[in-house]
Design a protein around this motif. Structure first.
Motif, mmCIF file in Angstrom:
data_model
loop_
_atom_site.group_PDB
_atom_site.id
_atom_site.type_symbol
_atom_site.label_atom_id
_atom_site.label_comp_id
_atom_site.label_asym_id
_atom_site.label_seq_id
_atom_site.Cartn_x
_atom_site.Cartn_y
_atom_site.Cartn_z
ATOM 1 N N TYR A 1 2.719 107.833 69.177
ATOM 2 C CA TYR A 1 2.032 106.533 69.228
ATOM 3 C C TYR A 1 3.029 105.411 69.535
ATOM 4 O O TYR A 1 2.714 104.489 70.289
ATOM 5 C CB TYR A 1 1.306 106.256 67.906
ATOM 6 N N VAL A 2 4.211 105.504 68.954
ATOM 7 C CA VAL A 2 5.244 104.492 69.199
ATOM 8 C C VAL A 2 5.651 104.513 70.668
ATOM 9 O O VAL A 2 5.739 103.471 71.322
ATOM 10 C CB VAL A 2 6.449 104.723 68.270
ATOM 11 N N ALA A 3 5.901 105.702 71.207
ATOM 12 C CA ALA A 3 6.305 105.811 72.614
ATOM 13 C C ALA A 3 5.200 105.296 73.541
ATOM 14 O O ALA A 3 5.471 104.565 74.501
ATOM 15 C CB ALA A 3 6.653 107.263 72.946
ATOM 16 N N ARG B 1 2.955 98.613 76.387
ATOM 17 C CA ARG B 1 3.326 97.249 75.973
ATOM 18 C C ARG B 1 2.290 96.656 75.031
ATOM 19 O O ARG B 1 1.766 95.557 75.249
ATOM 20 C CB ARG B 1 3.551 96.359 77.183
ATOM 21 N N THR B 2 2.014 97.434 73.983
ATOM 22 C CA THR B 2 1.066 97.030 72.964
ATOM 23 C C THR B 2 1.585 97.513 71.615
ATOM 24 O O THR B 2 2.679 98.070 71.540
ATOM 25 C CB THR B 2 -0.338 97.607 73.284
ATOM 26 N N SER B 3 0.828 97.352 70.566
ATOM 27 C CA SER B 3 1.271 97.841 69.260
ATOM 28 C C SER B 3 0.797 99.287 69.073
ATOM 29 O O SER B 3 -0.219 99.692 69.655
ATOM 30 C CB SER B 3 0.711 96.962 68.140
ATOM 31 N N PRO B 4 1.499 100.052 68.254
ATOM 32 C CA PRO B 4 1.081 101.434 68.018
ATOM 33 C C PRO B 4 -0.335 101.546 67.452
ATOM 34 O O PRO B 4 -1.025 102.533 67.705
ATOM 35 C CB PRO B 4 2.116 101.957 67.016
ATOM 36 N N ASP B 5 -0.781 100.556 66.716
ATOM 37 C CA ASP B 5 -2.135 100.579 66.158
ATOM 38 C C ASP B 5 -3.212 100.505 67.236
ATOM 39 O O ASP B 5 -4.354 100.893 67.001
ATOM 40 C CB ASP B 5 -2.329 99.425 65.174
ATOM 41 N N GLU B 6 -2.876 99.991 68.403
ATOM 42 C CA GLU B 6 -3.840 99.829 69.488
ATOM 43 C C GLU B 6 -3.843 100.995 70.476
ATOM 44 O O GLU B 6 -4.607 100.988 71.434
ATOM 45 C CB GLU B 6 -3.554 98.530 70.242
ATOM 46 N N VAL B 7 -3.007 101.997 70.224
ATOM 47 C CA VAL B 7 -2.891 103.133 71.134
ATOM 48 C C VAL B 7 -3.890 104.212 70.736
ATOM 49 O O VAL B 7 -4.020 104.551 69.557
ATOM 50 C CB VAL B 7 -1.448 103.702 71.088
ATOM 51 N N SER B 8 -4.590 104.746 71.714
ATOM 52 C CA SER B 8 -5.533 105.833 71.446
ATOM 53 C C SER B 8 -4.777 107.159 71.331
ATOM 54 O O SER B 8 -3.660 107.296 71.826
ATOM 55 C CB SER B 8 -6.563 105.933 72.568
ATOM 56 N N PHE B 9 -5.432 108.135 70.708
ATOM 57 C CA PHE B 9 -4.831 109.463 70.606
ATOM 58 C C PHE B 9 -4.573 110.040 72.000
ATOM 59 O O PHE B 9 -3.549 110.668 72.242
ATOM 60 C CB PHE B 9 -5.724 110.417 69.801
#
Length: 174
Positions: free
Chosen positions: A54-56, A62-70
């Protein structure tokens, strides 16, 4: 499945006109994706879970890890695995050009060991020193040590998978 890869790579080499180097790079990418799949198993079992992926993905998007989908995290994880596999092939070929030839199990053992060490060191350092600090202040300040520790263990699993799988896949490729 893996026993058919050398023939497929030979056909790719002949069709592309790029030769054995392209075949090694292609096989490196295949091995890298397979190692990323294996690496995901212990990642899920650790406290931080799939956080490094998620961090990568957050850094790539260019967003936060909380906004990344699986799906995005999974895609970045496997793409990074493919690139690490290509790095393995490059390091292997570079080392093979200068190291003594000691063929064991279908690979040149010194080149295989050096290439694996280079990949493990690179993926750990690249994530821990460059990707994680760019992931956002909250993760970096609150959980950086735990995420780095997990990433170190995951990187070692990736390397162990390369140690076993690369000779199996590369056997029979010139």
């Amino acid at each position: 499945m893996f026993d058919q890869l050398p023939a497929a790579v030979a056909a790719f080499d002949a069709a592309s006109g790029l030769g054995a180097v392209a075949g090694r790079l292609l096989l490196g990418a295949v091995v890298g994706v397979a190692a990323a799949v294996v690496m995901a198993i212990p990642m899920w079992r650790q406290d931080e879970g799939f956080t490094p992926a998620y961090v990568a993905a957050a850094v790539v998007r260019r967003t936060s890890p909380d906004e990344v989908s699986f799906g995005d995290a999974n895609a970045v994880h496997h793409a990074a695995g493919a690139l690490a596999g290509v790095l393995y092939a490059v390091a292997y070929l570079a080392t093979d050009a200068v190291a003594p030839n000691l063929g064991v199990a279908g690979v040149d053992l010194p080149s295989h060991l050096v290439a694996t060490a280079v990949v493990v060191a690179f993926i750990y350092v690249a994530f821990a020193r460059f990707v994680l600090p760019r992931a956002g202040r909250r993760i970096y300040e609150e959980r950086a040590t735990a995420v780095r520790g997990q990433w170190l263990r995951s990187s070692l699993v990736f390397g162990a998978t390369l140690l076993v799988l690369a000779p199996v896949v590369f056997t029979g490729v010139a």
